[in-house]
Design a protein around this motif. Structure first.
Motif, PDB file in Angstrom:
ATOM      1  N   ARG A   1      -9.172   4.321  -8.386  1.00  0.00           N
ATOM      2  CA  ARG A   1      -9.655   3.752  -9.731  1.00  0.00           C
ATOM      3  C   ARG A   1      -8.387   3.342 -10.322  1.00  0.00           C
ATOM      4  O   ARG A   1      -8.482   2.172 -10.957  1.00  0.00           O
ATOM      5  CB  ARG A   1     -10.337   4.921 -10.531  1.00  0.00           C
ATOM      6  CG  ARG A   1     -11.022   4.395 -11.814  1.00  0.00           C
ATOM      7  CD  ARG A   1     -11.372   5.682 -12.725  1.00  0.00           C
ATOM      8  NE  ARG A   1     -10.254   6.432 -13.075  1.00  0.00           N
ATOM      9  CZ  ARG A   1     -10.241   7.622 -13.696  1.00  0.00           C
ATOM     10  NH1 ARG A   1     -11.623   7.938 -14.122  1.00  0.00           N
ATOM     11  NH2 ARG A   1      -9.410   8.546 -13.875  1.00  0.00           N
ATOM     12  N   ASN A   2      -7.568   4.165 -10.420  1.00  0.00           N
ATOM     13  CA  ASN A   2      -6.131   3.746 -10.902  1.00  0.00           C
ATOM     14  C   ASN A   2      -5.684   2.281 -10.087  1.00  0.00           C
ATOM     15  O   ASN A   2      -5.065   1.459 -10.980  1.00  0.00           O
ATOM     16  CB  ASN A   2      -5.026   4.690 -10.994  1.00  0.00           C
ATOM     17  CG  ASN A   2      -5.344   5.726 -11.572  1.00  0.00           C
ATOM     18  OD1 ASN A   2      -6.207   5.638 -12.756  1.00  0.00           O
ATOM     19  ND2 ASN A   2      -4.872   6.871 -11.591  1.00  0.00           N
TER      20      ASN A   2
ATOM     21  N   TYR B   1     -17.237   5.325  -3.188  1.00  0.00           N
ATOM     22  CA  TYR B   1     -16.334   4.241  -3.770  1.00  0.00           C
ATOM     23  C   TYR B   1     -17.048   2.811  -4.227  1.00  0.00           C
ATOM     24  O   TYR B   1     -16.775   1.939  -4.847  1.00  0.00           O
ATOM     25  CB  TYR B   1     -15.119   3.789  -2.920  1.00  0.00           C
ATOM     26  CG  TYR B   1     -14.025   4.907  -2.862  1.00  0.00           C
ATOM     27  CD1 TYR B   1     -13.727   5.593  -3.759  1.00  0.00           C
ATOM     28  CD2 TYR B   1     -13.537   5.013  -1.477  1.00  0.00           C
ATOM     29  CE1 TYR B   1     -13.000   6.717  -3.372  1.00  0.00           C
ATOM     30  CE2 TYR B   1     -12.756   6.250  -1.286  1.00  0.00           C
ATOM     31  CZ  TYR B   1     -12.299   7.174  -2.459  1.00  0.00           C
ATOM     32  OH  TYR B   1     -11.536   8.094  -2.066  1.00  0.00           O
TER      33      TYR B   1
ATOM     34  N   ILE C   1     -12.089   0.480  -6.750  1.00  0.00           N
ATOM     35  CA  ILE C   1     -13.530   0.984  -6.915  1.00  0.00           C
ATOM     36  C   ILE C   1     -14.421  -0.515  -7.057  1.00  0.00           C
ATOM     37  O   ILE C   1     -14.101  -1.120  -7.580  1.00  0.00           O
ATOM     38  CB  ILE C   1     -13.697   1.885  -8.181  1.00  0.00           C
ATOM     39  CG1 ILE C   1     -12.846   3.022  -8.282  1.00  0.00           C
ATOM     40  CG2 ILE C   1     -15.128   2.152  -8.029  1.00  0.00           C
ATOM     41  CD1 ILE C   1     -13.247   3.980  -6.970  1.00  0.00           C
TER      42      ILE C   1
ATOM     43  N   TYR D   1     -10.254   9.562  -5.447  1.00  0.00           N
ATOM     44  CA  TYR D   1     -10.961   8.835  -6.229  1.00  0.00           C
ATOM     45  C   TYR D   1     -10.335   8.183  -7.574  1.00  0.00           C
ATOM     46  O   TYR D   1     -10.371   7.256  -7.846  1.00  0.00           O
ATOM     47  CB  TYR D   1     -12.396   9.466  -6.711  1.00  0.00           C
ATOM     48  CG  TYR D   1     -13.072   8.782  -7.415  1.00  0.00           C
ATOM     49  CD1 TYR D   1     -14.150   7.847  -6.882  1.00  0.00           C
ATOM     50  CD2 TYR D   1     -13.139   8.413  -9.039  1.00  0.00           C
ATOM     51  CE1 TYR D   1     -15.089   7.000  -7.799  1.00  0.00           C
ATOM     52  CE2 TYR D   1     -14.031   7.958  -9.626  1.00  0.00           C
ATOM     53  CZ  TYR D   1     -14.935   7.113  -8.959  1.00  0.00           C
ATOM     54  OH  TYR D   1     -15.788   6.141  -9.588  1.00  0.00           O
ATOM     55  N   ILE D   2      -9.719   9.126  -8.146  1.00  0.00           N
ATOM     56  CA  ILE D   2      -8.825   8.889  -9.349  1.00  0.00           C
ATOM     57  C   ILE D   2      -7.730   7.788  -8.910  1.00  0.00           C
ATOM     58  O   ILE D   2      -7.489   6.772  -9.606  1.00  0.00           O
ATOM     59  CB  ILE D   2      -8.011   9.942 -10.074  1.00  0.00           C
ATOM     60  CG1 ILE D   2      -9.237  10.813 -10.381  1.00  0.00           C
ATOM     61  CG2 ILE D   2      -7.138   9.687 -10.960  1.00  0.00           C
ATOM     62  CD1 ILE D   2      -8.634  12.344 -11.115  1.00  0.00           C
TER      63      ILE D   2
END
Length: 301
Positions: A137-138, A222, A142, A133-134
């Motif tokens: 997001r980066n 997501y 997302i 998930y990180i």
């Protein structure tokens, strides 16, 4: 003794075939009965389903479950999105899988063992939900259409199966003959490898397409916008909405409460049919390629 395919059968052969066909028949029944039961329940009267009157065929045919599903307007957005995810995602999967499997099918390729080792590593280890998930997001993915496509660009197992198929189909003699005629690797891939790999392409299309059509967990994590929800999320929302309403049934008239509870039960079966039907309709068209591709691609590796 009797004959089977032009050969005489001994008592042992006949006993074997009896046991074999019996096991196959029971297996078919075990697979088919749940499917028939689910479809029958989805077309049956809700009260008949609640009273367990449905055994094999629909009882008091009713379309209430489907009416309730399709009356939920956003479900058409889900159909559209799932179709887009499936078509675009499967196309990308096929391109990446074939482009990786083709060079790995060559007998001599520098760094081949290293690439195969890295692919095997991805089958054994995974970063986990939170790191992924990180990472998404980066990358700014997302709540993005591509978040359900790019991270699933290819599957290591499918690459191995495709590579094995090509290794068995595209012999070294064929490669050498094409090379003598002045055929480049890219031209060989487009004009020879792809036409000869129709069976495995159909298998991979079914594998990847089924995954994209049934996408649920990644979308739940997501995707935030309803405009990007796949079909499975909308179907989940229908079940949740009806479950919440079911908690309030105690305040209703007993007969009305029983009817609402019965409708919720048939709704579940209707949702199963609606979500599974597209893939079930597609399978017969690729079945002959499916069997051939899997058997050839799994002989040796």
């Amino acid at each position: 003794m009797t004959r089977h395919a032009g050969k005489r059968l001994t008592k042992g052969d006949r006993a074997f075939f009896v046991v074999d066909y019996t096991i196959l028949a029971l297996t078919v029944l075990l697979v088919l009965y749940p499917l028939i039961y689910v479809v029958s329940c989805s077309f049956s009267d809700p009260i008949a389903v609640m009273e367990s009157k449905v055994v094999l065929w629909p009882v008091n045919i009713s379309l209430q479950s489907y009416t309730q599903v399709f009356a939920y307007t956003p479900i058409w957005i889900g159909f559209r999105n799932s179709l887009a995810y499936t078509v675009v995602g499967t196309a990308l999967n096929l391109v990446l899988t074939l482009l990786l499997a083709f060079p790995l099918s060559a007998r001599e390729l520098p760094g081949k063992k290293l690439v195969l080792g890295l692919l095997t590593f991805t089958m054994l280890f995974n970063a986990g939900t939170i790191p992924n998930y990180i990472w998404m997001r980066n990358l700014g993915l997302i709540d993005n259409f591509w978040v359900l496509i790019l991270p699933c660009g290819l599957t290591a197992y499918n690459v191995f199966v495709t590579r094995t198929y090509m290794q068995n189909t595209l012999t070294e003699e064929l490669r050498e003959a094409a090379e003598i005629d002045g055929c480049s690797d890219f031209r060989f891939f487009l004009q020879i490898a792809l036409p000869l790999s129709g069976a495995i392409i159909a298998v991979m299309m079914l594998f990847y397409g089924t995954v994209h059509w049934g996408e649920y967990f990644n979308a739940l994590i997501y995707i935030r916008s309803k405009e990007l929800y796949p079909l499975q999320i909308f179907l989940r929302n229908i079940l949740i909405a009806n479950s919440i309403e079911g908690d309030l049934l105690g305040s209703l008239d007993p007969e009305e409460a029983a009817l609402r509870e019965a409708l919720q039960e048939t709704l579940k079966y209707g949702i199963i049919v609606v979500s599974s039907l597209p893939m079930m309709l597609l399978y017969p068209f690729v079945q002959k390629f499916f069997v051939k591709g899997v058997m050839i691609g799994a002989v040796k590796g």
